[in-house]
Design an enzyme around this catalytic site. Structure first.
Site: not given
Ligand code: C5P
Length: 222
Positions: A29-30
């Site tokens: 993810g980020n």
């Protein structure tokens, strides 16, 4: 009383960072919070637009805003492309993963003493694809989070993705951008640029929507 200058528009807005499965319990993810996209959705709603928010962030949004929860880039792509024909504008504020795991494991990966290598492949570029499929009259706007040569990189993306505008912002600044309540940057168009001074994401959303309205007026005249 807000000006209902976006009445008649149906905005498709994306928000948040995509999650790309590694196995049933883990993902890549980020740090995107979804705040910029949510601010755009709320502001557009107040200005009279119909809004569909396609988001990975489960934060609440106002009643009256249609919300579609997605997880991966592929799910976001399907949600965007399915709804594009009914939209008058697409604003991609989401931080879409550039890579995903080629073969996510069907079962939880067990740890061992060995190193673990994940093979990654590129995700589809949703914004570029939407611009290629663009129904006539539909405005298409993207974001570009950069850490260097912000304007040059933003201009390249404007051209290469074939969109009407790119909001380029410098995410190397500690006070703005990803995860923050504030943002700053420059909005790039084929023939001009508009500085977006440091402000809350709410104020920045209003500035961006002013430009969407302006693009619409220009488009209707031509
Ligand atoms: O190429 P880059 O990731 O910097 O482009 C950013 C813009 O493109 C954002 O508007 C983002 O939502 C969109 N994007 C996309 N699909 C991808 C990667 C980015 O739609 N796979």
């Amino acid at each position: 009383n807000p000006i209902r200058d976006l009445a008649g528009e149906h905005l498709l807005i994306t928000a948040g960072g995509t999650r790309e499965a590694i196995d049933p319990v883990r993902f890549l993810g980020n740090r995107s919070s979804g705040k910029m996209g949510i601010a755009l959705a709320e502001a557009a709603l107040k200005r009279g637009a119909k809004v569909t928010l396609i988001t990975t962030a489960s934060r609440a949004v106002s009643l009256g805003c249609e919300r579609v929860l997605v997880e991966s880039a592929e799910e976001m792509r399907t949600a965007v492309l399915d709804r594009l024909p009914g939209a008058t504008a697409l604003i991609m504020a989401a931080a879409v993963a550039d890579y995903r795991v080629t073969n996510p494991a069907a079962q939880k990966i067990k740890k061992s003493g060995e190193k673990l290598t994940l093979e990654l492949e590129r995700t589809p570029d949703i914004l570029a694809e939407a611009a290629r499929l663009r129904p006539s009259g539909t405005l298409i706007l993207g974001f570009a989070a950069e850490t260097e040569r912000v304007v040059e990189e933003g201009r390249r993306k404007l051209r290469e993705k074939g969109v009407d505008a790119i909001v380029a912002n410098d995410v190397s600044r500690p006070d703005t951008g990803i995860g923050s309540d504030h943002n700053a940057g420059v909005m790039l168009f084929a023939d001009r640029e508009v500085r977006l001074e440091l402000s809350s994401k709410w104020t920045m959303a209003e500035r961006i929507l002013d430009e969407v309205h302006r693009l619409r007026v220009l488009r209707d005249r031509s």
